[in-house]
Write a protein that holds these residues in place. Structure first.
Motif, PDB file in Angstrom:
ATOM      1  N   MET A 110     -18.890  23.705 -11.819  1.00  0.00           N
ATOM      2  CA  MET A 110     -17.498  23.772 -12.179  1.00  0.00           C
ATOM      3  C   MET A 110     -16.909  23.614 -10.308  1.00  0.00           C
ATOM      4  SD  MET A 110     -15.791  27.018 -13.446  1.00  0.00           S
ATOM      5  CE  MET A 110     -14.033  27.338 -13.633  1.00  0.00           C
ATOM      6  N   SER A 111     -15.843  23.433 -10.626  1.00  0.00           N
ATOM      7  CA  SER A 111     -15.043  22.799  -8.972  1.00  0.00           C
ATOM      8  C   SER A 111     -14.102  23.335  -9.538  1.00  0.00           C
ATOM      9  CB  SER A 111     -15.593  21.370  -8.690  1.00  0.00           C
ATOM     10  OG  SER A 111     -15.179  20.248  -9.976  1.00  0.00           O
ATOM     11  N   GLY A 112     -13.356  24.218 -10.091  1.00  0.00           N
ATOM     12  CA  GLY A 112     -11.762  24.080 -10.427  1.00  0.00           C
ATOM     13  C   GLY A 112     -11.342  24.391 -11.904  1.00  0.00           C
ATOM     14  N   GLY A 113     -10.336  25.205 -11.918  1.00  0.00           N
ATOM     15  CA  GLY A 113     -10.249  26.078 -12.957  1.00  0.00           C
ATOM     16  C   GLY A 113     -10.396  27.741 -13.350  1.00  0.00           C
ATOM     17  N   LYS A 114     -10.360  27.372 -14.802  1.00  0.00           N
ATOM     18  CA  LYS A 114     -10.599  28.993 -14.953  1.00  0.00           C
ATOM     19  C   LYS A 114     -11.091  28.896 -16.316  1.00  0.00           C
ATOM     20  CE  LYS A 114      -9.441  33.835 -14.992  1.00  0.00           C
ATOM     21  NZ  LYS A 114      -8.159  34.446 -14.242  1.00  0.00           N
ATOM     22  N   PHE A 115     -13.113  29.251 -16.148  1.00  0.00           N
ATOM     23  CA  PHE A 115     -13.613  29.531 -16.874  1.00  0.00           C
ATOM     24  C   PHE A 115     -13.767  31.002 -17.318  1.00  0.00           C
ATOM     25  CE2 PHE A 115     -17.355  30.578 -19.462  1.00  0.00           C
ATOM     26  CZ  PHE A 115     -17.948  29.448 -20.296  1.00  0.00           C
ATOM     27  N   VAL A 116     -13.551  31.928 -19.466  1.00  0.00           N
ATOM     28  CA  VAL A 116     -14.089  33.089 -19.349  1.00  0.00           C
ATOM     29  C   VAL A 116     -14.900  33.017 -20.980  1.00  0.00           C
ATOM     30  CG1 VAL A 116     -12.142  35.348 -19.789  1.00  0.00           C
ATOM     31  CG2 VAL A 116     -10.991  33.929 -18.299  1.00  0.00           C
ATOM     32  N   CYS A 117     -15.093  34.366 -20.172  1.00  0.00           N
ATOM     33  CA  CYS A 117     -16.312  34.711 -20.989  1.00  0.00           C
ATOM     34  C   CYS A 117     -15.974  35.544 -21.783  1.00  0.00           C
ATOM     35  CB  CYS A 117     -18.258  34.564 -20.466  1.00  0.00           C
ATOM     36  SG  CYS A 117     -19.024  35.079 -21.917  1.00  0.00           S
ATOM     37  N   LYS A 118     -15.771  36.457 -22.567  1.00  0.00           N
ATOM     38  CA  LYS A 118     -15.103  37.748 -23.109  1.00  0.00           C
ATOM     39  C   LYS A 118     -16.198  38.630 -23.648  1.00  0.00           C
ATOM     40  CE  LYS A 118     -10.095  36.023 -23.044  1.00  0.00           C
ATOM     41  NZ  LYS A 118      -8.748  36.639 -23.616  1.00  0.00           N
ATOM     42  N   ASN A 119     -17.472  37.909 -22.910  1.00  0.00           N
ATOM     43  CA  ASN A 119     -18.373  39.157 -23.459  1.00  0.00           C
ATOM     44  C   ASN A 119     -19.540  39.059 -22.339  1.00  0.00           C
ATOM     45  OD1 ASN A 119     -21.015  39.841 -25.483  1.00  0.00           O
ATOM     46  ND2 ASN A 119     -19.691  39.903 -26.866  1.00  0.00           N
ATOM     47  N   LEU A 120     -20.874  38.717 -23.005  1.00  0.00           N
ATOM     48  CA  LEU A 120     -21.907  38.464 -21.601  1.00  0.00           C
ATOM     49  C   LEU A 120     -22.440  36.767 -21.684  1.00  0.00           C
ATOM     50  CD1 LEU A 120     -24.408  39.634 -20.556  1.00  0.00           C
ATOM     51  CD2 LEU A 120     -25.492  39.549 -22.781  1.00  0.00           C
ATOM     52  N   ALA A 121     -23.005  37.008 -20.520  1.00  0.00           N
ATOM     53  CA  ALA A 121     -23.191  35.114 -19.629  1.00  0.00           C
ATOM     54  C   ALA A 121     -24.005  35.042 -19.648  1.00  0.00           C
ATOM     55  CB  ALA A 121     -22.115  34.442 -19.146  1.00  0.00           C
ATOM     56  N   THR A 122     -25.214  34.522 -20.212  1.00  0.00           N
ATOM     57  CA  THR A 122     -26.734  33.985 -19.515  1.00  0.00           C
ATOM     58  C   THR A 122     -26.964  32.472 -18.980  1.00  0.00           C
ATOM     59  OG1 THR A 122     -27.328  32.990 -22.054  1.00  0.00           O
ATOM     60  CG2 THR A 122     -27.013  35.573 -21.368  1.00  0.00           C
ATOM     61  N   VAL A 123     -27.714  33.195 -18.340  1.00  0.00           N
ATOM     62  CA  VAL A 123     -28.584  31.422 -17.840  1.00  0.00           C
ATOM     63  C   VAL A 123     -29.559  31.165 -18.299  1.00  0.00           C
ATOM     64  CG1 VAL A 123     -28.144  29.619 -15.503  1.00  0.00           C
ATOM     65  CG2 VAL A 123     -26.628  31.397 -16.359  1.00  0.00           C
ATOM     66  N   GLY A 124     -30.243  30.659 -18.899  1.00  0.00           N
ATOM     67  CA  GLY A 124     -31.630  30.493 -18.759  1.00  0.00           C
ATOM     68  C   GLY A 124     -32.208  31.812 -20.605  1.00  0.00           C
ATOM     69  N   ARG A 125     -31.571  31.629 -21.812  1.00  0.00           N
ATOM     70  CA  ARG A 125     -31.747  32.699 -22.217  1.00  0.00           C
ATOM     71  C   ARG A 125     -33.099  33.363 -23.340  1.00  0.00           C
ATOM     72  NH1 ARG A 125     -28.077  34.079 -28.233  1.00  0.00           N
ATOM     73  NH2 ARG A 125     -28.540  36.708 -27.701  1.00  0.00           N
ATOM     74  N   PHE A 126     -33.702  32.193 -23.955  1.00  0.00           N
ATOM     75  CA  PHE A 126     -34.650  32.075 -24.499  1.00  0.00           C
ATOM     76  C   PHE A 126     -35.659  31.655 -23.519  1.00  0.00           C
ATOM     77  CE2 PHE A 126     -31.503  32.258 -27.828  1.00  0.00           C
ATOM     78  CZ  PHE A 126     -31.668  33.690 -28.629  1.00  0.00           C
TER      79      PHE A 126
END
Length: 273
Positions: A48-64
């Protein structure tokens, strides 16, 4: 989901290739009303280099278990109401650079590294090299912390939290150091070792207190003379229990009057005026 094939979550893949996905966001707005997974059960990367990202729950990086995720924020704002798992059960990495912002905006939102919720080891790493992180805490889960590095940037406190930085093992405190904005909150740093290189230090502002528990400082090399480990800037605020900090390089911890500066002084060091 960026990089994930849910049908194979608990299988051995039977020789199949991992799915791979990459998303680059340079502007605009994205709202996700459920979960955000970067590297669910395959390999995923979000830049990401610009803008707005909104997660309205939980975010994960490397889930399973065999998910591999990488999230790099060079600009813009990535917000997650329920915070972020870096390495939920897989392997995850968060890098915040330049003008990037990660905001765990919900009431309980924080960052858990090596969460290990499902099958797998759950291991994660964090690099703050500029930009800002807004969070209630950054702490280890039931998995493994593969590394934390501070080389510039700011961590802003959302609430009173004695586990603000907690159980992170060895933190690389590099030349750019780290700024902690307490926003008037009372926070704690617990069970962490800061490995210092290039004279990096902690700069604190915002008027709240910072309490230390089981914190150690060690050096990459031998610093000359007195080293400033942490210093308060602006009005108000103090360091608590700073005299309990240990040093691995035969140095004494000194706390200034008013508890606003922590220095490490070589044993036997004498100043003649």
């Amino acid at each position: 989901i960026v990089g994930g094939e849910r049908n194979d979550i608990y299988s051995n893949h039977n020789g199949r290739e991992f799915s791979k996905g990459i998303v680059e966001m340079t502007g605009g707005n994205i709202n996700v009303y459920r979960f955000t997974h970067i590297g669910a059960s395959g390999e995923g990367e979000f830049i990401m280099s610009g803008g707005k990202f909104v997660c309205k729950n939980l975010a994960t990086v490397g889930r399973f278990g065999w998910g591999i995720g990488k999230c790099t924020l060079n600009g813009g704002e990535f917000s997650s109401r329920e915070g972020l798992f870096i390495g939920e059960s897989g392997k995850g990495e968060l890098i915040v650079n330049e003008s990037g912002l990660f905001n765990a905006y919900g009431e309980g939102g924080g960052i858990t590294i090596g969460a290990r919720v499902y099958h797998g080891s759950g291991n994660g790493s964090l690099k703050l090299q500029g930009g800002k992180i807004i969070t209630k805490f950054i702490k280890k889960g039931a998995g493994t912390v593969n590394g934390v590095e501070f080389d510039g940037g700011t961590i802003e406190a959302k609430a009173d939290a004695m586990d603000f930085l907690c159980d992170l093992g060895e933190i690389q405190l590099k030349e750019g150091g780290v700024a902690i904005d307490t926003k008037g909150k009372n926070i704690g740093i617990r069970n962490c070792t800061f490995k210092v290189s290039g004279g990096g230090k902690i700069r604190v502002l915002g008027g709240g207190s910072v309490t230390f528990e089981n914190v150690a400082v060690k050096f990459d090399g031998t610093p000359a003379g007195t080293y400033v480990f942490a210093e308060y800037e602006g009005e108000g605020g103090e360091f608590k229990d700073a005299s309990t900090i240990t040093s691995t390089s035969r140095r004494n911890v000194k706390v200034s009057n008013g508890g606003r500066k922590i220095t490490l002084v070589p044993k036997g060091f004498v100043v003649i005026v």
